[in-house]
Write a protein that holds these residues in place. Sequence first.
Motif, PDB file in Angstrom:
ATOM      1  N   ARG A 151      26.614 121.841  -3.257  1.00 60.53           N
ATOM      2  CA  ARG A 151      25.499 120.911  -3.068  1.00 60.53           C
ATOM      3  C   ARG A 151      24.380 121.516  -2.225  1.00 60.53           C
ATOM      4  O   ARG A 151      23.508 120.796  -1.751  1.00 60.53           O
ATOM      5  CB  ARG A 151      25.996 119.622  -2.414  1.00 60.53           C
ATOM      6  CG  ARG A 151      27.072 118.883  -3.198  1.00 60.53           C
ATOM      7  CD  ARG A 151      27.256 117.477  -2.672  1.00 60.53           C
ATOM      8  NE  ARG A 151      26.028 116.690  -2.800  1.00 60.53           N
ATOM      9  CZ  ARG A 151      25.856 115.480  -2.271  1.00 60.53           C
ATOM     10  NH1 ARG A 151      26.848 114.921  -1.572  1.00 60.53           N
ATOM     11  NH2 ARG A 151      24.723 114.823  -2.428  1.00 60.53           N
ATOM     12  N   ALA A 152      24.394 122.810  -2.081  1.00 61.94           N
ATOM     13  CA  ALA A 152      23.409 123.465  -1.211  1.00 61.94           C
ATOM     14  C   ALA A 152      21.979 123.229  -1.670  1.00 61.94           C
ATOM     15  O   ALA A 152      21.058 123.175  -0.854  1.00 61.94           O
ATOM     16  CB  ALA A 152      23.694 124.961  -1.143  1.00 61.94           C
ATOM     17  N   PHE A 153      21.782 123.072  -2.994  1.00 64.31           N
ATOM     18  CA  PHE A 153      20.432 122.887  -3.525  1.00 64.31           C
ATOM     19  C   PHE A 153      20.149 121.438  -3.916  1.00 64.31           C
ATOM     20  O   PHE A 153      19.165 121.171  -4.605  1.00 64.31           O
ATOM     21  CB  PHE A 153      20.210 123.815  -4.728  1.00 64.31           C
ATOM     22  CG  PHE A 153      20.222 125.277  -4.365  1.00 64.31           C
ATOM     23  CD1 PHE A 153      19.204 125.836  -3.615  1.00 64.31           C
ATOM     24  CD2 PHE A 153      21.269 126.092  -4.765  1.00 64.31           C
ATOM     25  CE1 PHE A 153      19.217 127.180  -3.272  1.00 64.31           C
ATOM     26  CE2 PHE A 153      21.293 127.439  -4.434  1.00 64.31           C
ATOM     27  CZ  PHE A 153      20.261 127.991  -3.680  1.00 64.31           C
ATOM     28  N   ASP A 154      20.990 120.517  -3.464  1.00 65.50           N
ATOM     29  CA  ASP A 154      20.747 119.090  -3.705  1.00 65.50           C
ATOM     30  C   ASP A 154      19.780 118.555  -2.650  1.00 65.50           C
ATOM     31  O   ASP A 154      19.969 118.776  -1.446  1.00 65.50           O
ATOM     32  CB  ASP A 154      22.049 118.292  -3.635  1.00 65.50           C
ATOM     33  CG  ASP A 154      22.960 118.571  -4.815  1.00 65.50           C
ATOM     34  OD1 ASP A 154      22.538 119.293  -5.733  1.00 65.50           O
ATOM     35  OD2 ASP A 154      24.105 118.070  -4.806  1.00 65.50           O
ATOM     36  N   PHE A 155      18.765 117.837  -3.092  1.00 64.26           N
ATOM     37  CA  PHE A 155      17.820 117.245  -2.154  1.00 64.26           C
ATOM     38  C   PHE A 155      18.508 116.196  -1.280  1.00 64.26           C
ATOM     39  O   PHE A 155      19.343 115.425  -1.753  1.00 64.26           O
ATOM     40  CB  PHE A 155      16.648 116.605  -2.896  1.00 64.26           C
ATOM     41  CG  PHE A 155      15.570 117.572  -3.271  1.00 64.26           C
ATOM     42  CD1 PHE A 155      14.630 117.963  -2.328  1.00 64.26           C
ATOM     43  CD2 PHE A 155      15.501 118.107  -4.545  1.00 64.26           C
ATOM     44  CE1 PHE A 155      13.631 118.853  -2.656  1.00 64.26           C
ATOM     45  CE2 PHE A 155      14.505 119.000  -4.887  1.00 64.26           C
ATOM     46  CZ  PHE A 155      13.559 119.380  -3.942  1.00 64.26           C
ATOM     47  N   PHE A 156      18.161 116.216   0.007  1.00 62.50           N
ATOM     48  CA  PHE A 156      18.604 115.253   1.014  1.00 62.50           C
ATOM     49  C   PHE A 156      20.090 115.355   1.335  1.00 62.50           C
ATOM     50  O   PHE A 156      20.642 114.464   1.982  1.00 62.50           O
ATOM     51  CB  PHE A 156      18.237 113.808   0.610  1.00 62.50           C
ATOM     52  CG  PHE A 156      16.805 113.644   0.260  1.00 62.50           C
ATOM     53  CD1 PHE A 156      15.821 113.832   1.216  1.00 62.50           C
ATOM     54  CD2 PHE A 156      16.408 113.333  -1.038  1.00 62.50           C
ATOM     55  CE1 PHE A 156      14.482 113.702   0.905  1.00 62.50           C
ATOM     56  CE2 PHE A 156      15.077 113.198  -1.366  1.00 62.50           C
ATOM     57  CZ  PHE A 156      14.105 113.387  -0.395  1.00 62.50           C
ATOM     58  N   HIS A 157      20.728 116.441   0.895  1.00 59.96           N
ATOM     59  CA  HIS A 157      22.112 116.677   1.311  1.00 59.96           C
ATOM     60  C   HIS A 157      22.109 117.645   2.482  1.00 59.96           C
ATOM     61  O   HIS A 157      21.510 118.722   2.417  1.00 59.96           O
ATOM     62  CB  HIS A 157      22.934 117.277   0.174  1.00 59.96           C
ATOM     63  CG  HIS A 157      24.300 117.731   0.614  1.00 59.96           C
ATOM     64  ND1 HIS A 157      25.315 116.835   0.930  1.00 59.96           N
ATOM     65  CD2 HIS A 157      24.802 118.974   0.831  1.00 59.96           C
ATOM     66  CE1 HIS A 157      26.389 117.510   1.297  1.00 59.96           C
ATOM     67  NE2 HIS A 157      26.109 118.808   1.247  1.00 59.96           N
ATOM     68  N   THR A 158      22.738 117.252   3.574  1.00 59.30           N
ATOM     69  CA  THR A 158      22.784 118.111   4.754  1.00 59.30           C
ATOM     70  C   THR A 158      24.084 117.866   5.513  1.00 59.30           C
ATOM     71  O   THR A 158      24.648 116.773   5.461  1.00 59.30           O
ATOM     72  CB  THR A 158      21.586 117.848   5.690  1.00 59.30           C
ATOM     73  OG1 THR A 158      21.686 118.694   6.839  1.00 59.30           O
ATOM     74  CG2 THR A 158      21.541 116.393   6.139  1.00 59.30           C
TER      75      THR A 158
END
Length: 224
Positions: A151-158
Amino acid sequence: LASAGVAPSAPNKKPAPEQDLPPLPISIASTNTDIHLLVEETAEDCRAFCIEKNGEAPEVKVASARDLPPRDAPDQQSALKHAPRCLLVEGHVHFALMEVLKNSMGAMCQHWGQDLIDAPPIQIQLSGGGSEVGIRISDLGGGIALRRRARAFDFFHTSAVPMKATYGYSKAHGAAFTGMGVGLPMARIYARLCGGDLAFNVLPGYGTDTYIILNRAADVPFPV
């Protein structure tokens, strides 16, 4: 983005006093950017930001073809005197580099803790071949957990711990160093706008190598 398409050679002529016409726009795209210099300046910016938020920052070492020993052939010697150059929008590449370096520096600070002063520097290697320019950012920040890589390139995932803002000057005041979940996805978009891409490889428990590839000729269509 519209101004990036204006011809860089367009003259910025001022209208005569009797004319009520705006000056011609100047492109924000640079036709001959020194990638080595751009990377060094971005690394300095990121270190200053990291020190402001974390009190310290890892060292950064930048190397390119101009740092290699000369070869026998005259044409190779000439090529090694200069760092890779590229047609690009410097603001886009600065943003992409900044986001990758923030991740690397944040990982180094967390992984090394109080021993950060003894940690090896983040290594940035530049290269150029054919129509491509490559930037590799290598850190020893312990790598990225398997569950986070997908999920490294998923928006708003941190995975960063949210910071609570305060009303005094502190690391929690102003812009957050990490944790928005926007930087890395946007960095890859900007790399692709430059005709390249962004990817990373992880050595678990050791570190991460991030690769930014740029297209020197700007002749690659943006993937839809």
